[in-house]
Design a protein around this motif. Structure first.
Motif, PDB file in Angstrom:
ATOM      1  N   UNK A 127       0.834  -1.207   0.000  1.00 20.50           N
ATOM      2  CA  UNK A 127       0.000   0.000   0.000  1.00 20.50           C
ATOM      3  C   UNK A 127       0.864   1.251   0.000  1.00 20.50           C
ATOM      4  N   UNK A 128       0.306   2.359  -0.495  1.00 20.10           N
ATOM      5  CA  UNK A 128       1.039   3.626  -0.539  1.00 20.10           C
ATOM      6  C   UNK A 128       1.328   4.142   0.861  1.00 20.10           C
ATOM      7  N   UNK A 129       0.377   3.941   1.771  1.00 23.98           N
ATOM      8  CA  UNK A 129       0.546   4.411   3.152  1.00 23.98           C
ATOM      9  C   UNK A 129       0.592   3.188   4.068  1.00 23.98           C
ATOM     10  N   UNK A 130       1.770   2.593   4.174  1.00 24.16           N
ATOM     11  CA  UNK A 130       1.926   1.376   4.977  1.00 24.16           C
ATOM     12  C   UNK A 130       1.632   1.629   6.443  1.00 24.16           C
ATOM     13  N   UNK A 131       1.992   2.821   6.923  1.00 19.59           N
ATOM     14  CA  UNK A 131       1.768   3.137   8.339  1.00 19.59           C
ATOM     15  C   UNK A 131       0.283   3.156   8.670  1.00 19.59           C
ATOM     16  N   UNK A 132      -0.539   3.659   7.762  1.00 18.59           N
ATOM     17  CA  UNK A 132      -1.977   3.711   8.003  1.00 18.59           C
ATOM     18  C   UNK A 132      -2.573   2.305   8.056  1.00 18.59           C
ATOM     19  N   UNK A 133      -2.136   1.435   7.148  1.00 20.83           N
ATOM     20  CA  UNK A 133      -2.615   0.047   7.170  1.00 20.83           C
ATOM     21  C   UNK A 133      -2.204  -0.623   8.477  1.00 20.83           C
ATOM     22  N   UNK A 134      -0.964  -0.411   8.904  1.00 21.47           N
ATOM     23  CA  UNK A 134      -0.472  -1.005  10.148  1.00 21.47           C
ATOM     24  C   UNK A 134      -1.264  -0.509  11.351  1.00 21.47           C
ATOM     25  N   UNK A 135      -1.602   0.780  11.344  1.00 26.01           N
ATOM     26  CA  UNK A 135      -2.345   1.354  12.470  1.00 26.01           C
ATOM     27  C   UNK A 135      -3.748   0.759  12.565  1.00 26.01           C
ATOM     28  N   UNK A 136      -4.407   0.604  11.428  1.00 29.03           N
ATOM     29  CA  UNK A 136      -5.760   0.033  11.430  1.00 29.03           C
ATOM     30  C   UNK A 136      -5.712  -1.426  11.872  1.00 29.03           C
ATOM     31  N   UNK A 137      -4.735  -2.185  11.376  1.00 28.94           N
ATOM     32  CA  UNK A 137      -4.619  -3.589  11.778  1.00 28.94           C
ATOM     33  C   UNK A 137      -4.366  -3.710  13.279  1.00 28.94           C
ATOM     34  N   UNK A 138      -3.462  -2.880  13.795  1.00 27.99           N
ATOM     35  CA  UNK A 138      -3.150  -2.915  15.229  1.00 27.99           C
ATOM     36  C   UNK A 138      -4.363  -2.543  16.063  1.00 27.99           C
ATOM     37  N   UNK A 139      -5.127  -1.564  15.605  1.00 24.05           N
ATOM     38  CA  UNK A 139      -6.317  -1.114  16.340  1.00 24.05           C
ATOM     39  C   UNK A 139      -7.300  -2.263  16.564  1.00 24.05           C
ATOM     40  N   UNK A 140      -7.380  -3.163  15.599  1.00 30.37           N
ATOM     41  CA  UNK A 140      -8.353  -4.254  15.693  1.00 30.37           C
ATOM     42  C   UNK A 140      -7.702  -5.583  16.057  1.00 30.37           C
ATOM     43  N   UNK A 141      -6.451  -5.542  16.511  1.00 30.04           N
ATOM     44  CA  UNK A 141      -5.786  -6.750  16.999  1.00 30.04           C
ATOM     45  C   UNK A 141      -5.421  -7.745  15.928  1.00 30.04           C
ATOM     46  N   UNK A 142      -5.268  -7.297  14.688  1.00 32.34           N
ATOM     47  CA  UNK A 142      -4.924  -8.202  13.586  1.00 32.34           C
ATOM     48  C   UNK A 142      -3.424  -8.269  13.401  1.00 32.34           C
ATOM     49  N   UNK A 143      -2.926  -9.439  13.073  1.00 34.94           N
ATOM     50  CA  UNK A 143      -1.520  -9.596  12.703  1.00 34.94           C
ATOM     51  C   UNK A 143      -1.318  -9.004  11.311  1.00 34.94           C
ATOM     52  N   UNK A 144      -0.153  -8.428  11.061  1.00 29.95           N
ATOM     53  CA  UNK A 144       0.116  -7.772   9.789  1.00 29.95           C
ATOM     54  C   UNK A 144       1.341  -8.383   9.114  1.00 29.95           C
ATOM     55  N   UNK A 145       1.208  -8.670   7.829  1.00 28.44           N
ATOM     56  CA  UNK A 145       2.332  -9.076   6.990  1.00 28.44           C
ATOM     57  C   UNK A 145       2.372  -8.111   5.811  1.00 28.44           C
ATOM     58  N   UNK A 146       3.553  -7.597   5.494  1.00 28.00           N
ATOM     59  CA  UNK A 146       3.657  -6.640   4.389  1.00 28.00           C
ATOM     60  C   UNK A 146       4.448  -7.232   3.233  1.00 28.00           C
TER      61      UNK A 146
END
Length: 488
Positions: A127-146
């Motif tokens: 994604x263009x804004x990786x930080x925003x995707x990471x923040x949304x995933x963290x907010x909902x307790x989801x694991x993130x792989x980039x």
């Protein structure tokens, strides 16, 4: 070429397990105690005395005996009935996988709609804004792989499977809004060991614009309200992976060079996967009693652009599965009848229709099958052929149809009326059936534009991949399958 187990009626497959119930499909009709009509493709099923005894068990309760399980498998495989799983004894071992590329707001809405009962893995597909995707995933307790490069949703799902170790995986696109408990309800079906994947109904989520109201009534991912076994050549030939629960072991078993989803396909990768699973002998089902909502474009540019992109997948799919993709199935007698009607040759049309009735009557009498209702059945076949030819002509030859309808110096009203019936018949028929929140004129115009956009995408794909398979109709010479005597 060997016939796959999924298509070979003589192949040994395990019965439907104890505890499953079945419900008959709405098109299943008993002709006699011994003979049933229905299924997809249509056929006549013959029950032996043992089969009738097994049906009495299924009619009043779940599978208990092996004989009932064998019959239940036969009926659900052929489309005569649909399985109802038993209540699960435990929560499913399941991970929710969400591929994401930009669309931060939609990802937020998707994650907020989950019930939190299962682990969630978000794959950020560069994604263009990786930080925003990471923040949304963290907010909902989801694991993130980039992913460091954008490969499309199929590549993102394949990446996710490298980080999943649960028995089941629930794929969910980031522009979906899931219903509560959707994955658990679908997971109950995996009590059937042959089931590899099952999809819910994907309903269009769109605004109140003209395009939005049309797509809510005729969303391209919405496969309707009838349950089905999913297989090429049937009423439901594929399901999208916008929302899909699958058995991880089955997915990895059909991987190509380690990739579950073909990385060369940006569109149609879900259809390719479903057909590979089917070819391997697995079962895939569509369960519309469970649904998710899917965000759809609300402008004509977005809607028609998406339809054209979907169309581009036909050519690469045809190269991979040449026997699974035909835009139109033509039965000789109904096709001759429709052709004669369009050419305004009523005597030839009447003779062709009479030939179709006589041919079907002869086939049924040969196998001791009642012939009542043959005339109505063949009339329905003519109607479906007309609608199919109209849809085919609109998708792949709309400019030609329109040009031939332009008034000339001589009176050609009959020809123009025949061509107009091809162009307008399918959408008008669909409007009458669906009664959407859209007037018939705008619905018809939208449906024609939808088909033209899809057809343009198919033509583009054919040119790129140098194949005409996606635009070649198939001729079906056997109008009805009849099980031989002695089979259950």
């Amino acid at each position: 070429m060997k016939t796959p187990a999924s298509e070979n009626p003589a192949a040994k497959v395990p019965p439907l397990p104890a505890g499953f119930r079945i419900e008959l499909d709405q098109d299943t009709k008993p002709l006699t105690d011994e003979l049933w009509f229905g299924g997809s493709p249509a056929r006549v099923l013959r029950l032996t005395a043992a089969g009738r005894a097994a049906w009495r068990e299924l009619e009043t309760g779940p599978v208990v005996s092996k004989a009932a399980g064998v019959l239940a498998r036969r009926l659900t495989d052929a489309g005569f009935a649909h399985p109802i799983p038993p209540e699960p004894a435990r929560e499913p071992d399941l991970t929710v996988v969400i591929p994401a590329h930009n669309r931060i707001g939609l990802l937020e809405r998707c994650l907020a709609g989950l019930d939190g009962r299962h682990p969630v893995l978000v794959v950020d597909d560069d994604s263009d804004d990786a930080a925003a995707v990471a923040a949304v995933a963290a907010k909902h307790g989801a694991k993130l792989v980039r992913r460091e490069s954008n490969g499309g949703p199929g590549a993102a799902r394949t990446t996710a499977l490298e980080h999943v170790d649960t028995e089941l995986v629930a794929f969910l696109d980031s522009d979906c809004v899931p219903a509560d408990g959707w994955a658990d309800r679908l997971a109950a079906h995996f009590a059937d060991p042959l089931l590899a994947a099952i999809a819910p109904r994907v309903r269009a989520l769109a605004g109140d614009t003209w395009a939005g109201r049309y797509t809510r009534a005729a969303g391209s991912l919405d496969l309707g309200d009838r349950p089905a076994r999913v297989a090429p050549g049937t009423r439901t030939s594929y399901v999208p992976t916008a929302a899909l629960v699958a058995r991880r072991a089955a997915l990895t078993a059909v991987a190509i060079d380690g990739a579950v989803f073909d990385p060369r396909l940006r569109v149609g990768e879900d259809v390719d996967l479903v057909w590979r699973l089917h070819r391997a002998g697995h079962r895939i089902r569509y369960a519309p009693d469970v649904h998710v909502d899917h965000h759809e474009p609300e402008t004509w540019r977005g809607l028609l652009g998406r339809r054209a992109r979907y169309g581009t997948s036909a050519a690469p799919l045809a190269r991979r599965h040449p026997d699974a993709l035909a835009p139109l199935a033509l039965h000789p007698w109904p096709t001759l009848t429709v052709g004669a009607l369009l050419a305004r040759r009523p005597l030839l049309a009447a003779a062709a229709f009479g030939g179709s009735v006589a041919s079907m009557t002869r086939l049924l009498r040969r196998d001791d099958i009642p012939t009542s209702g043959v005339v109505r059945a063949m009339a329905t076949a003519v109607e479906q052929t007309w609608l199919g030819c109209g849809r085919y002509g609109t998708q792949f030859a709309a400019p030609l149809l329109a040009a031939l309808m332009v008034p000339g110096g001589r009176r050609r009203w009959g020809r123009r009326a025949a061509l107009a019936s091809l162009l307008l018949g399918p959408p008008v028929s669909a409007w009458v059936k669906r009664r959407p929140a859209l007037d018939p004129v705008r619905y018809t115009a939208a449906a024609v534009a939808d088909d033209v956009a899809y057809g343009a995408g198919v033509w583009a794909g054919c040119l790129i991949h140098r194949t005409t398979t996606p635009i070649r109709p198939a001729v079906v010479r056997r109008p009805l399958r009849v099980d031989p005597k002695g089979q259950r």
